[in-house]
Design a protein around this motif. Structure first.
Motif, mmCIF file in Angstrom:
data_model
loop_
_atom_site.group_PDB
_atom_site.id
_atom_site.type_symbol
_atom_site.label_atom_id
_atom_site.label_comp_id
_atom_site.label_asym_id
_atom_site.label_seq_id
_atom_site.Cartn_x
_atom_site.Cartn_y
_atom_site.Cartn_z
ATOM 1 N N ILE B 93 0.833 -1.204 0.000
ATOM 2 C CA ILE B 93 0.000 0.000 0.000
ATOM 3 C C ILE B 93 0.868 1.254 0.000
ATOM 4 C CG2 ILE B 93 -1.589 1.347 1.422
ATOM 5 C CD1 ILE B 93 -2.940 -1.313 2.116
ATOM 6 N N ALA C 89 -7.986 -7.608 4.504
ATOM 7 C CA ALA C 89 -8.781 -6.989 3.442
ATOM 8 C C ALA C 89 -9.333 -5.643 3.917
ATOM 9 C CB ALA C 89 -9.914 -7.904 3.024
ATOM 10 N N GLY C 90 -9.878 -5.630 5.151
ATOM 11 C CA GLY C 90 -10.418 -4.384 5.710
ATOM 12 C C GLY C 90 -9.358 -3.311 5.802
ATOM 13 N N ALA C 91 -8.208 -3.673 6.393
ATOM 14 C CA ALA C 91 -7.130 -2.694 6.538
ATOM 15 C C ALA C 91 -6.642 -2.235 5.167
ATOM 16 C CB ALA C 91 -5.987 -3.288 7.341
ATOM 17 N N GLY C 92 -6.627 -3.163 4.216
ATOM 18 C CA GLY C 92 -6.157 -2.824 2.877
ATOM 19 C C GLY C 92 -7.031 -1.779 2.219
ATOM 20 N N ILE C 93 -8.340 -1.966 2.305
ATOM 21 C CA ILE C 93 -9.253 -0.994 1.689
ATOM 22 C C ILE C 93 -9.099 0.374 2.344
ATOM 23 C CG2 ILE C 93 -11.689 -0.379 1.456
ATOM 24 C CD1 ILE C 93 -12.198 -3.353 0.903
ATOM 25 N N GLY C 95 -6.458 1.438 3.865
ATOM 26 C CA GLY C 95 -5.160 1.961 3.445
ATOM 27 C C GLY C 95 -5.220 2.567 2.057
ATOM 28 N N LEU C 96 -5.911 1.886 1.152
ATOM 29 C CA LEU C 96 -6.013 2.409 -0.214
ATOM 30 C C LEU C 96 -6.740 3.744 -0.240
ATOM 31 C CD1 LEU C 96 -6.733 -0.578 -2.599
ATOM 32 C CD2 LEU C 96 -4.885 1.087 -2.711
ATOM 33 N N ALA C 97 -7.873 3.803 0.504
ATOM 34 C CA ALA C 97 -8.636 5.058 0.538
ATOM 35 C C ALA C 97 -7.753 6.193 1.024
ATOM 36 C CB ALA C 97 -9.866 4.907 1.427
ATOM 37 N N ILE C 98 -7.016 5.956 2.111
ATOM 38 C CA ILE C 98 -6.126 6.997 2.625
ATOM 39 C C ILE C 98 -5.024 7.287 1.613
ATOM 40 C CG2 ILE C 98 -4.430 7.518 4.419
ATOM 41 C CD1 ILE C 98 -6.279 6.134 6.395
ATOM 42 N N GLY C 99 -4.511 6.212 0.980
ATOM 43 C CA GLY C 99 -3.462 6.401 -0.018
ATOM 44 C C GLY C 99 -3.924 7.288 -1.164
ATOM 45 N N PHE C 100 -5.134 7.037 -1.662
ATOM 46 C CA PHE C 100 -5.661 7.878 -2.742
ATOM 47 C C PHE C 100 -5.760 9.326 -2.284
ATOM 48 C CE2 PHE C 100 -7.510 4.164 -5.025
ATOM 49 C CZ PHE C 100 -6.954 4.461 -6.243
ATOM 50 N N GLY C 101 -6.327 9.516 -1.088
ATOM 51 C CA GLY C 101 -6.515 10.877 -0.576
ATOM 52 C C GLY C 101 -5.188 11.573 -0.341
ATOM 53 N N ALA C 102 -4.141 10.787 -0.015
ATOM 54 C CA ALA C 102 -2.854 11.395 0.325
ATOM 55 C C ALA C 102 -1.975 11.588 -0.896
ATOM 56 C CB ALA C 102 -2.133 10.539 1.349
ATOM 57 N N GLN C 103 -2.466 11.145 -2.042
ATOM 58 C CA GLN C 103 -1.760 11.261 -3.313
ATOM 59 C C GLN C 103 -1.160 12.669 -3.519
ATOM 60 O OE1 GLN C 103 -4.579 9.710 -5.978
ATOM 61 N NE2 GLN C 103 -3.420 10.115 -7.836
ATOM 62 N N ILE D 71 -16.035 -7.851 10.377
ATOM 63 C CA ILE D 71 -14.715 -8.458 10.151
ATOM 64 C C ILE D 71 -14.468 -9.571 11.169
ATOM 65 C CG2 ILE D 71 -12.237 -7.982 10.290
ATOM 66 C CD1 ILE D 71 -12.774 -5.271 9.030
ATOM 67 N N GLN D 103 -12.870 9.571 -1.432
ATOM 68 C CA GLN D 103 -11.563 10.135 -1.759
ATOM 69 C C GLN D 103 -11.483 11.633 -1.437
ATOM 70 O OE1 GLN D 103 -10.963 8.708 -5.632
ATOM 71 N NE2 GLN D 103 -9.054 9.780 -6.000
ATOM 72 N N VAL D 106 -11.364 12.401 2.323
ATOM 73 C CA VAL D 106 -10.027 12.209 2.896
ATOM 74 C C VAL D 106 -9.136 13.391 2.519
ATOM 75 C CG1 VAL D 106 -7.980 10.731 2.854
ATOM 76 C CG2 VAL D 106 -10.252 9.700 2.835
ATOM 77 N N ILE D 110 -7.120 15.946 5.059
ATOM 78 C CA ILE D 110 -5.663 16.113 5.055
ATOM 79 C C ILE D 110 -5.303 17.574 4.803
ATOM 80 C CG2 ILE D 110 -3.546 15.548 3.798
ATOM 81 C CD1 ILE D 110 -4.607 12.756 3.392
#
Lengths: 285, 285, 285, 285, 285, 285, 285
Positions: B93, C89-93, C95-103, D71, D103, D106, D110
């Motif tokens: 990630i 899976a939960g943490a991954g989703i 993480g991805l959401a935060i990752g997109f927002g932190a882009q 979960i 998205q 988030v 930030i």
């Protein structure tokens, strides 16, 4: 024991693994050759200058080879019992990052292929790109197109950014000249004068004309006056000089006929006048 | 028991695992060297100032090394029987987030490579970027291009944002000067005056001209008057002074010939006039 | 039975699992320290105000620690035989959401690094950002850049939004003053007057000039008149006062020489005049 | 048989599975508490109105709890031997869809964090957002910022849309007043008049001034005339009234000195005049 | 044999599988009820017209049920030993495609929630959306907001497209009326006249005023003249009529005082005049 | 041996596999019918022309069938012991590519559903789309909406591109007519004249009016004069003719009352005048 | 041993694997034929020029075949016991990169299908695309649409970029001619004159008219005067000549009736006048 297993069943524990590895090596070599041939073929189609093509072809081949070696080694390791998940994950993320960044490159090449294939642009055509850049096509490559403007500046455009091609060299062009005369003009006299222009141009440019020139009637009414338009359909190559000649002929003929061309007009009042005018009218009502 | 297994089959349970780990270490070292050489090679091509390149190269190498160490350790652990899924997922990630953010960087470098490779921009060329920024190319790097405007401001542009390059230094340039005269002018006299300008310029600039200057006829009709255009095709370096000279010569010649240049014109009515005019015309109809 | 297995092979069923867990704990502690040191290093480079940096550093460290603890616990559980797919899976989703927002945050930092590294902006430089914001650089941070406009408003710009930097403090600047005179002016007299301006300025600003001031000839023809341009190449610091002085000198000299500067001109007709004019011309033709 | 296995090895087949399930339940409860505390902490930082915060906090907690229960149940099922792939896949796609849609949320949070943290906006500051919205900051929240315009309209802006902050309350502001006089004016007299303005303002506003007012010379030449500029550096709070006063003083002083301010000027010809003028000049040449 | 296994260990091979299937069926029924209740709750909050809500609620429930049935059947099959990878992959791609397409829907709903929750828009408020659409809020729904313009056209806006809300009904509004007088006016007389306007308005609107009306001094200098501004802070509901009254009062008072309001002014020269003027000045210099 | 196994346990090795395959075939047939019914239902709702719908329905059904056959075959193979990973991966990438490309199609349909469901557009409504396209709704489909402009051009708009719907047929419309009179006009006389207009219109249109017409006071002050506005609230169908009538009535009444309507005004000076004026004023000060 | 196993159970270890491989080969051949037939069918629908279609069809078939061979080989290898993860991962990343780049191509084809299917564009229709490009449809292909402008330039537009189609050939067109007369005109006389125009046009164009021409009343009031509009509903083919005829007829009729058409008007004051005017009015008040 390990040795025991091999002795017991040499086919399963020695021959087959070694055979698998050999097979991978053989397949790798086949793929390498195939890739080389595909790259060569694409370059043959790419219309690139031969010296640069040579350099780029070498570069691409060498990168492809490294990637294939890497995949082969990994496949051998995995079939020897390694678990290379982290390596794969690492390479995958790198690959994705490069893939995202190279997205435009892929789009340029796909668009470039269709530009060439559909004949939208051919070297020597006069075109307009995206409604902004006008000029003559100097080169259509797989990635980049070169347009030379009339003042001879050379535009380099990545094909992926070409969303609209307007071509002036497809069968025929129509010269269009609009002339605005004041409201007070005698519209029939103007019509006749423009008919004369059409006739004269029709004779001069006869060999190049697809359709005879004609007057289109009153094409607009605006604040400066009444607009007439004359048009003529010619071969694309004569279009530019034809339009210039039509403009000149129109100006000369209207002069000769004593028809005034419409300069911006305005009516100026002084406050007393306007008051007087309004009173009069309201009285007469 | 564990010890029993090892004693029983030392090859499978001791030698092979240890060998695998050693192999991973050896491969890691090979990869580290390869990466270092690739980075060195890219920097040699990147045309960057040597001192800064040194700093950046060190930084990139050190980051690459850390990433490879991390992957190696994980691979060893996985082959010792660990299940590092959560670590991998976490790193994945993070890697994706950085990959998304670095997307532009990758695009800059790919575009930069092609800018240099295709020779779109060369140091010293006079160019226009994206139809907006005009100036002389001062440096074309892998990530950033520097353009010095005529007033000497220095523009830094990330290569990925360069979508359209217009180059003034490709073989030849055409000087274009448009002159507008009033409708009432005698168009033949104007034509002759401009022919004179062309002849005079043709002599003065003979050594630099690719094609002789010529008058292009009536290139436009608008509210101010009739537009004529003269053009000349020269070497790129003389283009700027040639155009200035053509402008000066045109103004002087038209003065000398007593041809008026078109200032904005307008016709002013007073309400009585306009009424009278209309009546007269409608009567005469 | 479970106990039986342990007794039978304590190394495989007790020692190794416990050892693995201990190893994970040790690795976790190493990673925590490494992360702390990396964060410290990045902050040392980030040019941030020390008090705020302190707060942010603590926050980031504490978030990193929680994430690493979470991954460690999960890894231990997985190696004890759990299947934590749903948690991952939960943490991954998430993480991805935060990752997109932190882009954008990642992009800001990468761009910021290069802005600083390539010296595009230095504190005190006069710059233009994206062709819109003009001012003096007050601070270049990893995430945000501060520009103070001439009227002293302070602009905060996320680095990722800075796509074009134009720097007024790179070696030299060229002062450019354009003057438009009417078509009827005597162009030679104008040239001489402007030469005088150049000479006078050349003397006054001698110590700061890189190149002597010069007249550039006829740089444009438009509806108001004929445009001349004078330029001078100076050190960046004197650029602003030099340009003001050149403007003043030009106005004074042209006055003194009795050369009129071009106000917008227009020719006004009354309908009778225009008709008369056209008849005359068409007759004389 | 199943019962047989349990009897034979109750630790592996009964105790450990039951223990695992209990462990999952315990961990779930720990995570629930942790999540609650994190949510509470974020809300304490979020500067939100207390009543609304209460409602939102409850909502978010309740959603988080449901997700964690889900979960947990899935993890228990999976560890009891189920294969819940389809459930996971379904939840994953739903999660991704929501993640994509969220998205912006988030990104808002930030950005909001950094707006507050870096002090770009403080309540009471006069600011301009994205070069368009001007007003006083009324509230800076984690998701949304409120700006009150001078005419008291209240703007709500999602923080993620704030790309450029311009702050009028950072240390000092410079009042700038530009005055345009006709070309024919005596530039020295104008200079002296504006010096007077500066002196007078310098006295009146002495306590608030950071730097004395000064005349900047000829800052522009355009079609209406010659532009002079006067500036003064003051504390931000006095900036607005200072600029108004400088404008008033400038108008009054120029009146007093009999200096005309430049209205748009134009030169009007009649066709005879322009012809005469040109002939004369070409003769005198 | 199959029958043998079941006979031998009926718990593992018959009871447990059947039990698992029953458990899945039970869980499916629980989830169905939960989903129904969540949908009901969201609809209760969604402020939708009751009849349409009924239709949409049924539709969404029926789609959710089908999706859950599908997942349940797949889970049962998978636990009976099937491998439904291709089905999952197919459903996954379809799900993603729909998820991407529904991205906007999710964003609309999240934004809508915050619009309602933060009270940015309330029914009856006069607002401006995205700086373009002005009107009264007629309905704020979860997906769509309805704005009725002053001319009573009804705007439907998806909430996700609402990026900037400007609200005219938050505590107070400031009426602002700008008046431009010519440079030649006596500025003190203008000031006094406007003071009168303020006093008169202050009395008339006393009960609705938050702050007394005041004259703001010289707020601008441009080509038409000198601009004065008067403002008054009132309750939002009286804002519109207050501003109209202030405009009327200002026009009347300035008339009464004989102060001219600035029409566009221009100075017209004839070529002789301008020459004379310049000579005189340069002489007097 | 294979045969041996089957003989030994025919249930596990023959019956169950064959049963599984039969079950897949049965499920496939169920799914095919379900899909057909869903497609039929969606088409019944889609408001499409019956002949085209027939063609499209067939096409979609046939594509769906092929996809389901493909998935079924793959599932059978996988359950017979094949590993079809590469096939799945290949189909997955193709599916994703198509899914990305079809993203807009999905968005069009979702938006279209809500356009119809929420009644934003109904056939026969006069609407404005995205603030640009005006006309009468001719058809609202699931994918495309047709708008007929007043000049009867037919616009086809993909629903996903419709971001803002403005509807002229929702309960009522307000006719708004603005009239600008010169500053010098007697504002009370103007007010009375407009009151007359309101009264007259109020009588003529009584049956269609929701609210009586009224004068709104001074709604603007600009360079041409003082603007008054009159408004009337009517049924949507009479709006267009009402507004035309109000315009006509206003012009007639103001004429009758001798009130001048504001043409653009300007004040013209000659240099002597402006000087004189300024001197006088500064003297009188 | 390997040989032993085969001898022992030849069905499982020899027959079945070999059978599987044969089955894959058979399926591959079936798929190849299917793909060929699908490609042929799509091309039959694609309306492409036959020669080019031939070339493109071959190219696409050959690429598809290579991809299917690659997948087949991989599937055989995997079923022989290889683990080709790295190969799959590599091919997957390449596939994704190409898929992203080809996204536009897929979108073009989907949009193109609907353009043709819904009959938005038919060859010979006069259309406007995206509110910018006007012309006659020359060809609608699956990927690209060709529009020939009136001046005969040929536009090539990728279908995915066509977001708004405006069609002039759908049942009927309305000719609209707006005429502006000065405020002082007698509105009833103007009305009657325009009625005459309508009647005359109604007779001339009777066979082509769908609705009789009519006068629409006062459609606008602006600075130049009062605007009337006349309209007529005709068959699309006569629209263009009808509108030109209506314009001509309107100008002629208004001339004949002595009604002045509105040129821009302005009122010019001299400073004394304006003062006098204001005094008078304020006195008379």
């Amino acid at each position: 024991s390990f040795v025991g297993k091999i002795v017991e069943d040499p086919v399963s524990h020695l021959l087959i693994p070694v055979g698998e590895i050999l097979l991978i090596i053989v397949l790798t070599m086949i793929v390498l050759r195939l890739i080389d041939r595909i790259i060569d073929k694409v370059f043959t189609l790419s219309r690139m200058e031969s010296k640069k093509a040579q350099t780029l072809r070498k570069l691409i081949k060498s990168i492809s080879h490294y990637v294939i070696y890497f995949i082969s080694v990994l496949t051998i390791l995995i079939n020897m019992g390694f678990n290379p998940m982290p390596v794969l994950a690492g390479a995958g993320i790198l690959g994705l990052a490069i893939g995202f960044g190279a997205q435009n490159l892929v789009r340029d090449i796909i668009t470039g292929f269709f530009l060439i294939f559909e004949g939208q642009l051919e070297v020597g055509d006069i075109v307009q790109i995206n409604g902004q850049i006008n000029g003559t096509v100097e080169e259509v490559g797989l990635r980049v197109t070169k347009i030379r403007e009339f003042n001879q500046r050379l535009h380099y455009l990545a094909n992926g950014n070409i969303t609209q091609v307007t071509n002036y060299n497809r069968e025929k062009m129509r010269a269009i000249v609009a002339v605005t005369v004041p409201y007070e003009s005698d519209l029939d006299v103007v019509s006749k004068a423009l008919d004369e222009v059409c006739e004269s141009i029709g004779k001069k440019y006869a060999p190049y004309l697809v359709e005879k020139p004609e007057v289109m009637g009153v094409t607009n009414i605006d604040q400066t006056g009444v607009q007439f338009t004359i048009t003529a359909l010619s071969e694309p190559d004569e279009y530019w000089s034809l339009e210039r000649e039509m403009r000149k002929e129109a100006v000369l003929t209207l002069h000769r006929r004593g028809i005034e061309i419409a300069y911006p007009r305005s009516v100026v009042y002084h406050s007393e006048q306007i008051r007087a005018l309004q009173s009069k009218e309201t009285v007469s009502q």
